[in-house]
Design a protein around this motif. Structure first.
Motif, PDB file in Angstrom:
ATOM      1  N   ARG A 151      31.255  17.573  69.026  1.00 53.65           N
ATOM      2  CA  ARG A 151      30.574  17.681  70.324  1.00 53.65           C
ATOM      3  C   ARG A 151      29.061  17.754  70.150  1.00 53.65           C
ATOM      4  NH1 ARG A 151      34.945  21.325  71.566  1.00 53.65           N
ATOM      5  NH2 ARG A 151      36.355  20.378  73.119  1.00 53.65           N
TER       6      ARG A 151
ATOM      7  N   ASP B  91      42.214  19.265  71.776  1.00 54.51           N
ATOM      8  CA  ASP B  91      42.175  20.664  71.359  1.00 54.51           C
ATOM      9  C   ASP B  91      43.481  21.340  71.784  1.00 54.51           C
ATOM     10  OD1 ASP B  91      41.588  23.206  70.597  1.00 54.51           O
ATOM     11  OD2 ASP B  91      39.739  23.391  71.766  1.00 54.51           O
TER      12      ASP B  91
ATOM     13  N   GLN C 149      34.346  21.062  67.716  1.00 52.57           N
ATOM     14  CA  GLN C 149      33.075  21.712  68.031  1.00 52.57           C
ATOM     15  C   GLN C 149      31.924  21.023  67.310  1.00 52.57           C
ATOM     16  OE1 GLN C 149      32.593  23.936  70.323  1.00 52.57           O
ATOM     17  NE2 GLN C 149      30.401  24.095  69.931  1.00 52.57           N
TER      18      GLN C 149
END
Length: 708
Positions: free
Chosen positions: A369, A355, A366
């Motif tokens: 994850r 990131d 995101q």
């Protein structure tokens, strides 16, 4: 290490030889060896009819012995408990003794512990040879090798009901720490007991090594990549000067060296490589194992571990550490975007490392994850060089499978005739040219970990059906075998192709597509990202961890104006060359860049400048062809909804003149590839190196963009 154990030619009266006896040293057969041991005991003045010695150490003396060996006990106790689970209900016990033969700790079946107590096999009692005659603990201390003493082989007759398997425990410098032993009723002997004892001793030794040298470079290696991370891996410790400081038992076995001989070696003399070169390789984020060759020609897969104060290697560097070394504006921007939680104390995260501030990348990470550890397949799309494997490795690093293998298979680089054997493995004689004893397939190698199928769109259609069956049934059947092997794997696929179009064309199975695309993410091309400056600095930090040069503003502007057909891979190659050319200087300037890259930039500039007005509003004046306008032109070209067909090959070439109609970014890319080929006199290898892309990519793009 060789077990001092061999089937006797004429076993002693009253006992049965175990069925799996290892080979003894060539100096003597088993019977002669036992005779030597017994003669040694007789020379010590022992009698075979002696009564068991029930005179253990005083409680205070035992406490002193335990305190002196507290570190050994700390490492051994959990291993002993785990070993006990393997031999429970077998009339056995596990014993830990120090280098004097004094029993420090024992666990086992309650019923057998009571029987063992009758012959003083209990904490505080010495089982050294001078006290108890031939027995596995005492004889192991003398012979310094794993030893089995069974039944009537014990010197003292009172111990003949026992069968004992013991292994020495050494520190990384070759000093003996103690002995681990499993003792049971001789009628319950099992051939695998010694194997369990030796494995347990190696676990203790490996833990001791990590504890001793946590702040040193440790190389974990094996001839087969799938054994790295297991008890069979060798481990050597390297000092700051490149000298070998220590090693585990498996390292000595694989290198066929004694610890004394190995400690006289250095990394260059052992593997022909320097410590700095190892750091250079493993400081990159999520690196792959190295391939090293020993002086005798042996080839090893090597991984590196390091968790000490020199953690400037980028792999172990938390995000805040990377930011701390950025110039002030970048550091301030990163700090402002970072949440207030103290990341410096968090464990290393592969996804967090990736990131770097781009909104598209952040949104992708995101999403990823949310599916980690959820048994949801991941499919990564993106152009060549956009970092698909980096993302896959980051997902593996952050998952519960991080300590298990990550196995990458490039489906485009393996010949179609061999890819089936490569993936699924094969038995002996499965096909002409197969290795004797067969080979383990990549899917089985990934068992427990992650299988990364790169360029999945290039997998042959017949093989796709077999892969689908493996993913559904979680079983693999090697070529030439009728036996299925169960596997537990997380699957990540990646491709630069449009799989939906391939499904429509009948070249990719629709059912496999829906099996792979639990979550589909697309990595943006480098030209579409807003974090090029951060990515470039991150690459330079990896290349030059000390005295990292800054990037001159003109070079950064040039980078932002360039299309980067090879994406991150090409950027890394350009910066690596520039860092070498500008070694010792504070800034990377334009004259540090390679000539072929600068030629490509100059070749693309007029093309991009010609594209820019076509996408500008009709009322706006034509902007000067500066870097910002060129970058905007590329961005607009990439977003064009309906690309124009490529120009006919019959048309007269005009590489510099502005086109009569707006051109797409794809057309500009093809033109650049053709120009690079022309400059290289048609040599595709030279052109691919200059462009920072693979030869397959050049073939593919030219094939797909033939004039219709």
């Amino acid at each position: 290490m060789v077990d001092a154990f061999h089937a006797p030619a004429s076993p002693p009266h009253g006992w049965t030889a175990p069925s799996a006896l290892a080979v003894a040293p060539p100096r003597a057969g088993r019977s002669e060896l036992i005779q030597q041991w017994h003669e040694r005991c007789a020379a010590l003045g022992l009698s075979r009819v002696e009564r068991p010695d029930f005179d253990p150490l005083q409680h205070s003396d035992l406490a002193v012995a335990r305190e002196r060996n507290q570190r050994l006990f700390t490492h051994a106790a959990p291993v002993m408990e785990m070993l006990l689970e393997q031999i429970v209900d077998t009339d056995s016990m596990i014993v830990l003794a120090d280098t004097t033969g004094t029993i420090l700790h024992s666990v086992g079946d309650d019923r057998f512990l009571q029987r063992a107590n009758k012959v003083a096999l209990t904490p505080g009692v010495s089982w050294a040879e001078h006290s108890k005659g031939t027995n596995a603990i005492g004889t192991t201390l003398v012979e310094e090798t794993p030893t089995v003493v069974h039944g009537g082989e014990h010197f003292i007759h009172a111990n003949n009901f026992l069968t004992c398997s013991a292994a020495p425990i050494f520190d990384p410098r070759g000093e003996m720490l103690g002995v681990l032993d499993v003792t049971g009723d001789q009628r319950s002997y099992h051939q695998h007991t010694m194997g369990l004892v030796r494995m347990s001793a190696r676990m203790i030794e490996n833990q001791w090594l990590s504890d001793d040298y946590g702040n040193r470079l440790r190389l974990h290696f094996h001839g087969r990549a799938e054994f790295i991370g297991t008890l069979l891996e060798g481990i050597i410790v390297v000092g700051v000067d490149g000298k070998i400081l220590g090693a585990n038992r498996s390292a000595l076995d694989q290198l066929d060296m004694s610890i004394a001989a190995l400690r006289m070696q250095s990394l260059p003399s052992l593997f022909g490589i320097t410590a700095s070169a190892v750091f250079d390789h493993f400081r990159t984020p999520l690196p792959t194992p190295m391939m090293l060759h020993a002086a005798n020609g042996q080839q090893f897969h090597v991984s590196a571990r390091f968790n000490g104060p020199q953690r400037a290697v980028v792999l172990d560097m938390p995000v805040t550490s990377v930011e701390a070394r950025m110039p002030t504006p970048a550091r301030d921007a990163a700090a402002a975007a970072r949440p207030p939680c103290p990341l410096a104390q968090a464990p290393f995260s592969g996804l967090r490392y990736l990131d770097t501030g781009d909104a598209q990348i952040a949104a992708t990470l995101q999403k990823v994850r949310r599916v980690i550890n959820r048994d949801i397949p991941l499919l990564i799309l993106g152009e060549t060089g956009t970092g698909k494997e980096l993302l896959a490795r980051a997902v593996h690093q952050d998952s519960n499978r991080a300590r298990q293998p990550f196995v990458a298979v490039n489906c485009a680089s393996i010949p179609e005739s061999l890819i089936e054997a490569e993936l699924f493995g094969y038995e002996d004689g499965a096909f002409t040219g197969a290795r004797r004893k067969g080979a383990v397939g990549r899917i089985v190698q990934a068992n427990g970990g992650t299988l990364f199928l790169d360029e999945i769109g290039d997998m042959p259609l017949p093989l796709q059906a077999r892969l689908l069956r493996v993913l559904q049934e979680r079983n693999v059947t090697p070529l030439g075998s009728l036996k299925s092997i169960p596997v537990d794997i997380a699957v990540i696929g990646a491709t630069h192709r449009n799989l939906r179009e391939m499904i429509g064309a009948g070249t990719f199975r629709e059912d496999l597509y829906y099996r792979l695309n639990g979550l589909v993410v697309r990595l943006p091309a480098l030209r579409e990202r807003s974090d090029l400056d951060v990515v470039a600095r991150r690459i330079l930090l990896a290349e030059c961890p000390q005295d990292t040069p800054a990037i001159d503003a003109s070079v950064l502007a040039l980078f932002k104006a360039y299309a980067w057909p090879g994406n991150l891979r090409q950027l890394a190659n350009v910066l690596r060359t520039a860092a070498v050319m500008g070694a010792g200087e504070s800034h990377i300037c334009e004259h540090h860049l390679s000539d072929d890259f600068l030629e490509d930039v100059r070749r693309v500039r007029p093309q991009a400048a010609a594209i820019a007005p076509a996408f500008a509003p009709a009322s706006a004046p034509s902007p000067a062809p500066d870097f910002a306008a060129t970058q905007a032109a590329y961005a607009a070209a990439a977003a064009a909804p309906e690309p124009l067909p490529p120009p006919s090959q019959d048309a007269a070439p005009s590489p510099v003149a502005a086109p009569s109609a707006p051109r797409t970014l794809g057309e500009a890319e093809i033109e650049m590839i053709r120009s690079a080929l022309a400059a290289a006199d048609g040599n595709i290898s030279v052109a691919s190196k200059r462009l920072g892309i693979s030869r397959n990519t050049i073939y593919r793009k030219l094939r797909w963009n033939k004039a219709g």
